[in-house]
Design a protein around this motif. Structure first.
Motif, PDB file in Angstrom:
ATOM      1  N   PHE A   1       0.872  -1.179   0.000  1.00 15.67           N
ATOM      2  CA  PHE A   1       0.000   0.000   0.000  1.00 15.67           C
ATOM      3  C   PHE A   1       0.910   1.230   0.000  1.00 15.67           C
ATOM      4  N   ASP A   2       1.441   1.550  -1.177  1.00 17.84           N
ATOM      5  CA  ASP A   2       2.427   2.610  -1.287  1.00 17.84           C
ATOM      6  C   ASP A   2       1.771   3.950  -1.599  1.00 17.84           C
ATOM      7  N   GLU A   3       2.605   4.931  -1.925  1.00 21.16           N
ATOM      8  CA  GLU A   3       2.106   6.279  -2.178  1.00 21.16           C
ATOM      9  C   GLU A   3       1.174   6.322  -3.390  1.00 21.16           C
ATOM     10  N   HIS A   4       1.453   5.517  -4.404  1.00 17.37           N
ATOM     11  CA  HIS A   4       0.598   5.482  -5.592  1.00 17.37           C
ATOM     12  C   HIS A   4      -0.793   4.961  -5.257  1.00 17.37           C
ATOM     13  N   PHE A   5      -0.851   3.990  -4.355  1.00 18.10           N
ATOM     14  CA  PHE A   5      -2.146   3.449  -3.929  1.00 18.10           C
ATOM     15  C   PHE A   5      -3.009   4.535  -3.296  1.00 18.10           C
ATOM     16  N   PHE A   6      -2.429   5.358  -2.441  1.00 16.73           N
ATOM     17  CA  PHE A   6      -3.202   6.384  -1.748  1.00 16.73           C
ATOM     18  C   PHE A   6      -3.586   7.535  -2.674  1.00 16.73           C
ATOM     19  N   LYS A   7      -2.695   7.857  -3.609  1.00 18.82           N
ATOM     20  CA  LYS A   7      -3.015   8.938  -4.540  1.00 18.82           C
ATOM     21  C   LYS A   7      -4.236   8.613  -5.391  1.00 18.82           C
ATOM     22  N   LYS A   8      -4.445   7.337  -5.655  1.00 16.12           N
ATOM     23  CA  LYS A   8      -5.589   6.919  -6.457  1.00 16.12           C
ATOM     24  C   LYS A   8      -6.906   7.325  -5.802  1.00 16.12           C
ATOM     25  N   TYR A   9      -6.939   7.336  -4.456  1.00 16.14           N
ATOM     26  CA  TYR A   9      -8.176   7.666  -3.744  1.00 16.14           C
ATOM     27  C   TYR A   9      -8.161   9.092  -3.194  1.00 16.14           C
ATOM     28  N   ALA A  10      -7.085   9.823  -3.454  1.00 17.00           N
ATOM     29  CA  ALA A  10      -6.996  11.198  -2.962  1.00 17.00           C
ATOM     30  C   ALA A  10      -7.572  12.199  -3.949  1.00 17.00           C
ATOM     31  N   GLU A  11      -7.830  11.754  -5.156  1.00 16.84           N
ATOM     32  CA  GLU A  11      -8.310  12.679  -6.180  1.00 16.84           C
ATOM     33  C   GLU A  11      -9.691  13.223  -5.870  1.00 16.84           C
ATOM     34  N   ASN A  12     -10.490  12.426  -5.194  1.00 15.25           N
ATOM     35  CA  ASN A  12     -11.846  12.838  -4.846  1.00 15.25           C
ATOM     36  C   ASN A  12     -11.955  12.908  -3.330  1.00 15.25           C
ATOM     37  N   ALA A  13     -11.891  14.115  -2.765  1.00  9.93           N
ATOM     38  CA  ALA A  13     -11.803  14.297  -1.309  1.00  9.93           C
ATOM     39  C   ALA A  13     -12.904  13.606  -0.519  1.00  9.93           C
ATOM     40  N   PRO A  14     -14.192  13.646  -0.938  1.00  7.34           N
ATOM     41  CA  PRO A  14     -15.240  13.007  -0.136  1.00  7.34           C
ATOM     42  C   PRO A  14     -15.015  11.513   0.066  1.00  7.34           C
ATOM     43  N   TYR A  15     -14.248  10.880  -0.830  1.00  2.00           N
ATOM     44  CA  TYR A  15     -14.021   9.444  -0.718  1.00  2.00           C
ATOM     45  C   TYR A  15     -12.593   9.127  -0.283  1.00  2.00           C
ATOM     46  N   SER A  16     -11.959  10.083   0.350  1.00  2.00           N
ATOM     47  CA  SER A  16     -10.546   9.909   0.677  1.00  2.00           C
ATOM     48  C   SER A  16     -10.302   8.800   1.684  1.00  2.00           C
ATOM     49  N   ARG A  17     -11.298   8.455   2.501  1.00  2.00           N
ATOM     50  CA  ARG A  17     -11.111   7.373   3.473  1.00  2.00           C
ATOM     51  C   ARG A  17     -11.494   6.011   2.905  1.00  2.00           C
ATOM     52  N   LYS A  18     -11.760   5.968   1.625  1.00  2.00           N
ATOM     53  CA  LYS A  18     -12.102   4.690   1.002  1.00  2.00           C
ATOM     54  C   LYS A  18     -10.943   3.709   1.126  1.00  2.00           C
ATOM     55  N   PHE A  19      -9.703   4.208   1.068  1.00  2.00           N
ATOM     56  CA  PHE A  19      -8.551   3.319   1.148  1.00  2.00           C
ATOM     57  C   PHE A  19      -8.483   2.619   2.495  1.00  2.00           C
TER      58      PHE A  19
ATOM     59  N   GLY B   1      -3.462 -16.971   5.696  1.00  2.00           N
ATOM     60  CA  GLY B   1      -2.072 -17.375   5.701  1.00  2.00           C
ATOM     61  C   GLY B   1      -1.140 -16.249   6.102  1.00  2.00           C
ATOM     62  N   PRO B   2       0.160 -16.519   6.082  1.00  2.00           N
ATOM     63  CA  PRO B   2       1.148 -15.532   6.541  1.00  2.00           C
ATOM     64  C   PRO B   2       1.324 -14.378   5.557  1.00  2.00           C
ATOM     65  N   ILE B   3       1.666 -13.214   6.085  1.00  2.00           N
ATOM     66  CA  ILE B   3       2.035 -12.049   5.285  1.00  2.00           C
ATOM     67  C   ILE B   3       3.533 -11.840   5.509  1.00  2.00           C
ATOM     68  N   SER B   4       4.320 -12.153   4.502  1.00  2.00           N
ATOM     69  CA  SER B   4       5.769 -12.070   4.676  1.00  2.00           C
ATOM     70  C   SER B   4       6.279 -10.637   4.533  1.00  2.00           C
ATOM     71  N   LYS B   5       5.604  -9.838   3.663  1.00  2.00           N
ATOM     72  CA  LYS B   5       6.043  -8.465   3.429  1.00  2.00           C
ATOM     73  C   LYS B   5       4.854  -7.520   3.464  1.00  2.00           C
ATOM     74  N   PHE B   6       5.021  -6.387   4.153  1.00  2.00           N
ATOM     75  CA  PHE B   6       3.959  -5.380   4.238  1.00  2.00           C
ATOM     76  C   PHE B   6       4.587  -4.001   4.085  1.00  2.00           C
ATOM     77  N   LEU B   7       4.136  -3.261   3.065  1.00  2.00           N
ATOM     78  CA  LEU B   7       4.598  -1.891   2.851  1.00  2.00           C
ATOM     79  C   LEU B   7       3.426  -0.955   3.017  1.00  2.00           C
ATOM     80  N   LEU B   8       3.581   0.032   3.881  1.00  2.00           N
ATOM     81  CA  LEU B   8       2.509   0.995   4.138  1.00  2.00           C
ATOM     82  C   LEU B   8       3.073   2.409   4.125  1.00  2.00           C
ATOM     83  N   HIS B   9       2.482   3.241   3.275  1.00  2.00           N
ATOM     84  CA  HIS B   9       2.793   4.669   3.279  1.00  2.00           C
ATOM     85  C   HIS B   9       1.635   5.399   3.945  1.00  2.00           C
ATOM     86  N   ILE B  10       1.928   6.118   5.031  1.00  2.00           N
ATOM     87  CA  ILE B  10       0.895   6.860   5.746  1.00  2.00           C
ATOM     88  C   ILE B  10       0.795   8.252   5.141  1.00  2.00           C
ATOM     89  N   PRO B  11      -0.347   8.594   4.549  1.00  2.00           N
ATOM     90  CA  PRO B  11      -0.474   9.904   3.896  1.00  2.00           C
ATOM     91  C   PRO B  11      -0.653  11.017   4.911  1.00  2.00           C
TER      92      PRO B  11
END
Length: 430
Positions: free
Chosen positions: A56-74, A87-97
């Protein structure tokens, strides 16, 4: 009829892909696209719920930032993905906007970290463009971690924390270690690489990492280098300081000989000019007590050829590195506009008969970036050409303020110890 057969054949190809290949394809897709693959066939349906890596990187969040009313959709999407995941999650990437646009607190992030802990995450990358995120206490009990990268987070372990016993790679950027450890030593017995980038109060970060091989300390003014160097396995070290250390109240002093004596296996070394002039304030000797036999690659950043102290440091390392193969120098790109020191002493030293008084028998490649054509620079090039019998390639990347033809014309007349040395001239933007 033929169209139908072709469609079925294509579906069969997709359905009959080996599971490991399906997993490999899913891991290369953005999460939202991986979820959509459920419609491809029964074999693909909900296969994404077993993905080992969630990004869930910066590009993922930008996709939902274009429309402010739905910004918490992510937030709802991440919650659903984590709840449905099996099952297990071996890798997790999170960008906090940015907090103001997307989040009303870090409660959601804390819950995601809790779920990760239960899934045995091994690689965690957490960056924040908002205010600093304080890692929850339970994250420090995640002993399965092998890779950890944190940016703009509060790294405050709880009392009694002894370390991550399986951690192999640690990257900490924009971290403040004020009062975090109270002198407690953190044990990282399997750590192989450590990068500290633009961190403050690093003297509080007391670690024990006897297997550390790669160490990068960038723009950390109060790092305790002697303590960080206390690893007999170090092979690659990079040190860059933001400004003269005299501007900081807590300064560690050590000699060049002291530092290198702790690095018996070092093969790659990167310094910047400030490290020479301030961190090592004493007169640099010609010869060290012991040569740096293992060093193969040496690089100087933000180097000033006209600064006699930096020049002494560079010549000392060249003289005491008998097996050096690659040497790179990058001068200050903006230095050409204002030169605030007298270049006479440096030029005089480079012209003295016993300036280097040794041959660089193994040196094969030299690169000098942002060359401005000053007298010390040209004399230094002349010195290297005359003392490097094995030289194969000498790369000069000039600054935009000097003429390449003039430099090439001067260098052409310099005597060369290696008849095979090839001179390459490039522009700074090449």
């Amino acid at each position: 009829m033929m169209v139908g057969l072709a469609t079925c054949a294509e579906e069969d190809k997709i359905s009959n892909l080996p599971e490991h290949l399906i997993d490999s394809i899913l891991e290369r897709l953005p999460v939202q696209d991986a979820v959509r693959t459920s419609i491809l066939s029964k074999k693909w349906r909900y296969r994404w719920t077993k993905m080992g890596a969630l990004i869930f990187d910066e590009h993922f969040f930008k996709k939902y930032a274009e429309n402010a009313p739905y910004s918490r959709k992510f937030v709802r999407i991440i919650n659903k993905v984590l709840i449905l995941h099996k099952g297990p999650i071996s890798k997790f990437l999170l960008h906090i906007p940015k907090m103001g646009m997307y989040l009303y607190g870090f409660e959601d992030v804390d819950q995601w970290m809790m779920l990760l802990l239960r899934n045995g995450v091994r690689e965690l990358i957490l960056t924040s463009s908002s205010q600093s995120y304080k890692l929850p206490r339970y994250m420090f009990s995640c002993l399965e971690l092998t890779n950890l990268k944190l940016e703009n987070c509060l790294f405050k372990p709880p009392l009694g924390f002894e370390g991550f016993i399986n951690l192999q790679h640690l990257h900490l950027q924009t971290i403040d270690f004020t009062g975090n450890f109270s002198g407690t030593q953190i044990n990282l017995p399997k750590l192989k690489s450590l990068c500290l980038d633009t961190c403050t109060n690093v003297y509080n970060f007391n670690i024990k990492a006897t297997k550390l091989q790669v160490l990068h300390v960038l723009d950390c003014p109060d790092a305790m280098f002697c303590r960080l160097f206390h690893s007999p396995c170090l092979t690659h070290v990079a040190m860059c300081l933001p400004k003269p250390m005299g501007k900081f109240t807590r300064v560690e002093r050590m000699t060049l000989a002291m530092m290198l004596s702790n690095l018996p296996e070092m093969r790659g070394l990167v310094f910047d000019g400030i490290f020479f002039t301030v961190l090592i304030p004493q007169k640099i000797p010609k010869w060290l007590p012991h040569p740096v036999n293992s060093l193969k690659t040496l690089c100087f950043l933000n180097f000033k050829f006209g600064d006699l102290n930096q020049l002494h440091g560079a010549l000392c390392l060249l003289r005491n590195s008998p097996n050096l193969e690659i040497f790179s120098v990058r001068t200050l790109e903006t230095e050409c506009r204002v030169i605030r020191y007298d270049m006479g002493p440096a030029s005089n030293h480079l012209e003295s008969p016993h300036c280097l008084d040794c041959t660089l028998d193994r040196l094969q490649i030299v690169e000098i970036r942002h060359l401005k054509g000053s007298k010390p620079e040209m004399l230094f090039i002349k010195l290297l050409l005359a003392h490097s019998p094995s030289l194969k390639k000498f790369i000069i990347i000039r600054s935009g303020t000097c003429a390449a033809n003039d430099i090439a014309k001067d260098v052409m007349w310099f005597p060369r110890a290696s008849p095979k040395a090839k001179m390459i001239y490039l522009n700074s933007k090449t």
